[in-house]
Design a protein around this motif. Structure first.
Motif, PDB file in Angstrom:
ATOM      1  N   ARG A   1      81.363  -7.524  71.064  1.00  0.00           N
ATOM      2  CA  ARG A   1      81.853  -8.363  69.782  1.00  0.00           C
ATOM      3  C   ARG A   1      81.138  -7.887  68.497  1.00  0.00           C
ATOM      4  O   ARG A   1      81.512  -8.209  67.490  1.00  0.00           O
ATOM      5  CB  ARG A   1      81.985  -9.771  70.040  1.00  0.00           C
ATOM      6  CG  ARG A   1      83.254  -9.957  70.977  1.00  0.00           C
ATOM      7  CD  ARG A   1      83.244 -11.468  71.426  1.00  0.00           C
ATOM      8  NE  ARG A   1      84.317 -11.852  72.343  1.00  0.00           N
ATOM      9  CZ  ARG A   1      84.333 -12.882  73.311  1.00  0.00           C
ATOM     10  NH1 ARG A   1      83.123 -13.800  73.067  1.00  0.00           N
ATOM     11  NH2 ARG A   1      85.231 -13.318  73.836  1.00  0.00           N
TER      12      ARG A   1
ATOM     13  N   ARG B   1      89.452  -9.049  82.060  1.00  0.00           N
ATOM     14  CA  ARG B   1      90.488  -8.919  80.942  1.00  0.00           C
ATOM     15  C   ARG B   1      89.481  -9.236  79.853  1.00  0.00           C
ATOM     16  O   ARG B   1      89.988  -8.268  78.846  1.00  0.00           O
ATOM     17  CB  ARG B   1      91.338  -9.826  81.183  1.00  0.00           C
ATOM     18  CG  ARG B   1      92.532  -9.938  80.057  1.00  0.00           C
ATOM     19  CD  ARG B   1      93.391 -11.037  80.193  1.00  0.00           C
ATOM     20  NE  ARG B   1      94.239 -10.593  81.613  1.00  0.00           N
ATOM     21  CZ  ARG B   1      95.264  -9.896  81.669  1.00  0.00           C
ATOM     22  NH1 ARG B   1      95.716  -9.368  80.516  1.00  0.00           N
ATOM     23  NH2 ARG B   1      95.951  -9.705  82.666  1.00  0.00           N
ATOM     24  N   ASP B   2      88.402  -9.880  79.568  1.00  0.00           N
ATOM     25  CA  ASP B   2      87.774 -10.058  78.619  1.00  0.00           C
ATOM     26  C   ASP B   2      86.988  -9.050  77.990  1.00  0.00           C
ATOM     27  O   ASP B   2      86.989  -8.313  76.951  1.00  0.00           O
ATOM     28  CB  ASP B   2      86.854 -11.157  78.732  1.00  0.00           C
ATOM     29  CG  ASP B   2      87.437 -12.669  78.766  1.00  0.00           C
ATOM     30  OD1 ASP B   2      88.700 -12.829  78.301  1.00  0.00           O
ATOM     31  OD2 ASP B   2      86.901 -13.507  79.214  1.00  0.00           O
TER      32      ASP B   2
ATOM     33  N   THR C   1      89.378  -6.204  76.959  1.00  0.00           N
ATOM     34  CA  THR C   1      89.913  -6.357  75.975  1.00  0.00           C
ATOM     35  C   THR C   1      89.020  -5.907  74.541  1.00  0.00           C
ATOM     36  O   THR C   1      89.392  -5.158  73.495  1.00  0.00           O
ATOM     37  CB  THR C   1      90.347  -7.858  75.482  1.00  0.00           C
ATOM     38  OG1 THR C   1      91.155  -8.257  76.488  1.00  0.00           O
ATOM     39  CG2 THR C   1      90.761  -8.120  73.983  1.00  0.00           C
ATOM     40  N   GLU C   2      87.578  -6.153  74.712  1.00  0.00           N
ATOM     41  CA  GLU C   2      86.772  -5.746  73.639  1.00  0.00           C
ATOM     42  C   GLU C   2      86.616  -4.171  73.683  1.00  0.00           C
ATOM     43  O   GLU C   2      86.331  -3.471  72.753  1.00  0.00           O
ATOM     44  CB  GLU C   2      85.189  -6.481  74.033  1.00  0.00           C
ATOM     45  CG  GLU C   2      85.283  -7.782  73.685  1.00  0.00           C
ATOM     46  CD  GLU C   2      85.616  -8.060  72.078  1.00  0.00           C
ATOM     47  OE1 GLU C   2      85.008  -7.256  71.292  1.00  0.00           O
ATOM     48  OE2 GLU C   2      86.571  -8.616  71.801  1.00  0.00           O
TER      49      GLU C   2
ATOM     50  N   ARG D   1      89.029  -2.109  74.486  1.00  0.00           N
ATOM     51  CA  ARG D   1      89.989  -1.474  73.704  1.00  0.00           C
ATOM     52  C   ARG D   1      89.920  -1.656  72.043  1.00  0.00           C
ATOM     53  O   ARG D   1      90.294  -0.957  71.393  1.00  0.00           O
ATOM     54  CB  ARG D   1      91.432  -2.343  74.239  1.00  0.00           C
ATOM     55  CG  ARG D   1      92.546  -1.723  73.595  1.00  0.00           C
ATOM     56  CD  ARG D   1      93.816  -2.167  74.298  1.00  0.00           C
ATOM     57  NE  ARG D   1      95.063  -1.653  73.714  1.00  0.00           N
ATOM     58  CZ  ARG D   1      95.513  -0.552  73.887  1.00  0.00           C
ATOM     59  NH1 ARG D   1      94.866   0.276  74.978  1.00  0.00           N
ATOM     60  NH2 ARG D   1      96.510  -0.181  73.390  1.00  0.00           N
ATOM     61  N   ARG D   2      89.438  -2.846  71.751  1.00  0.00           N
ATOM     62  CA  ARG D   2      89.127  -3.082  70.360  1.00  0.00           C
ATOM     63  C   ARG D   2      88.172  -2.113  69.716  1.00  0.00           C
ATOM     64  O   ARG D   2      88.382  -1.664  68.604  1.00  0.00           O
ATOM     65  CB  ARG D   2      88.696  -4.496  69.983  1.00  0.00           C
ATOM     66  CG  ARG D   2      88.331  -4.829  68.720  1.00  0.00           C
ATOM     67  CD  ARG D   2      87.999  -6.046  68.258  1.00  0.00           C
ATOM     68  NE  ARG D   2      86.520  -6.151  68.913  1.00  0.00           N
ATOM     69  CZ  ARG D   2      85.307  -5.651  68.453  1.00  0.00           C
ATOM     70  NH1 ARG D   2      85.212  -5.109  67.182  1.00  0.00           N
ATOM     71  NH2 ARG D   2      84.305  -5.873  68.924  1.00  0.00           N
TER      72      ARG D   2
ATOM     73  N   LEU E   1      97.068  -4.439  79.290  1.00  0.00           N
ATOM     74  CA  LEU E   1      96.599  -4.676  77.958  1.00  0.00           C
ATOM     75  C   LEU E   1      97.014  -3.401  77.153  1.00  0.00           C
ATOM     76  O   LEU E   1      96.477  -3.131  76.048  1.00  0.00           O
ATOM     77  CB  LEU E   1      94.948  -4.460  78.178  1.00  0.00           C
ATOM     78  CG  LEU E   1      94.295  -5.782  78.817  1.00  0.00           C
ATOM     79  CD1 LEU E   1      92.676  -5.321  78.900  1.00  0.00           C
ATOM     80  CD2 LEU E   1      94.523  -6.957  77.730  1.00  0.00           C
TER      81      LEU E   1
END
Length: 386
Positions: free
Chosen positions: A47, A100-101, A104-105, A107-108, A135
């Protein structure tokens, strides 16, 4: 390669270089912590990274092995299995949420033309594959890593588990991902690289140890990461490993001239990884250069090879079966008993075909070997690589 051929290549390296193809931006983001291992939870660590800043993510997440107690050999000795707390999850639901968490990061932070690699075993790879599709990732291949020296099934109750699976995925169905097809074909003795890779598990001198014990129970072989990075990244690309462990990704990335970022929550593994990577020496830039795909390679006219002496005027070129033997003229055209044309045009006319790829149709003898004239073009490209 003979003395004359070497001299020709040296001469070719001094001429004006061919215009490079339009490339995607590969400049690293200025705010990236390159060459660093971020401590703590990988999701929180990721993040802190900017959006669309990473070219490739290689992830070796916890497998959630669901082992019921210790694993022993027939003689009663204990097998080094993954029983550490970082591989233990209370339920599949919790593991799926964790997957998933972090994904998701991933992918960002990936660029639109970036790619994700995830390795796993039958315990987790199918769950991982389902989630990454949900996703929006697009699966390009599933690679089977077949181990030449797998751990046997000591109880004799199942087949020997002799492979792991890697998923290679782009950001979407239409994404322009990186794939160095020509380099993989060259690496595989001019045969297309298949999706089953036969390699030994990490052992011997490569296996890192501390106080006589394995530093990490699931250290991956460097050959595996070498192939992944050589196939799907370029020099200067940024590779992120959210589960850095003892730093195999970082060591191979440094060797191949790629930038790297790691995430690792365990202090012990971070220490082992940094000691390992600090000892790693990058390869010379001329060694890192790889064979380029014909589609991606800069355009080089046959006349460029002629004027630079790689295939000089007067050279005899011929088809593979030696049905036709033509002479190279000073302007790069060919002459065969009064019939003239370009390498493509004359080849087309002789075969009475609608088209002809002259680069692979015509061969020449350089005094040491017989090769298609495309081999001279590839050597010219490598000699003039930036």
């Amino acid at each position: 390669m003979g003395v004359m051929e070497t001299a020709k290549l040296r001469a070719a390296s001094k001429v004006a270089k061919p215009a490079k193809r339009a490339e995607k931006s590969r400049a690293p983001h200025p705010d990236l912590p390159l060459g660093q291992i971020l401590p703590g939870d990988c999701i929180e660590a990721m993040r802190s990274l900017p959006d669309n800043s990473v070219d490739c993510v290689f992830a070796d997440p916890p497998y959630n092995l669901q082992l019921g107690g210790d694993l022993n050999r027939p003689d009663g000795s204990q097998v080094d299995a993954v029983t550490d707390h970082w591989d233990q999850f209370d339920s599949f639901r919790i593991y799926d949420e964790f997957t998933r968490d972090w994904m998701t990061e991933a992918r960002r932070v990936l660029k639109p033309d970036g790619a994700l690699w995830v390795i796993g075993s039958y315990h987790n790879i199918f769950r991982v594959g389902s989630i990454l599709q949900d996703l929006g990732f697009w699966i390009l291949n599933d690679i089977v890593w077949r181990k030449t020296n797998p751990m046997p099934n000591f109880k004799g109750t199942r087949f020997t588990n002799a492979h792991e699976t890697m998923i290679w995925a782009s950001m979407g169905e239409k994404s322009r991902y990186q794939f160095n097809y020509r380099a993989m074909k060259t690496l595989n003795d001019e045969l297309q690289m298949r999706s089953d890779w036969v390699m030994p598990i990490c052992a011997g001198a490569e296996r890192l140890k501390e106080d006589g014990k394995k530093a990490h129970p699931t250290q991956k072989p460097e050959a595996l990461l070498y192939r992944v990075l050589l196939a799907t990244t370029e020099k200067g690309d940024v590779v992120l490993d959210p589960f850095f462990g003892t730093g195999t990704t970082g060591a191979v990335a440094k060797r191949l001239g790629r930038e790297w970022i790691g995430c690792e929550r365990e202090d012990f593994y971070r220490g082992v990884a940094m000691k390992r990577i600090e000892k790693e020496l990058p390869l010379d830039e001329s060694v890192i250069a790889t064979m380029q795909s014909k589609k991606a390679a800069p355009r080089v006219a046959f006349g460029t090879l002629v004027e630079n002496g790689l295939i000089p005027p007067g050279t005899k070129v011929f088809d593979k079966k030696r049905r036709w033997i033509a002479t190279v003229r000073a302007d790069g055209s060919l002459d065969l008993d009064g019939k003239t044309g370009s390498i493509h045009g004359l080849g087309k006319d002789l075969q009475e075909a609608p088209s002809c790829n002259g680069w692979t149709f015509w061969y020449f003898d350089d005094g040491a070997d017989v090769n298609p004239i495309d081999a001279a073009r590839q050597r010219f490209l490598l000699a003039n690589e930036d």
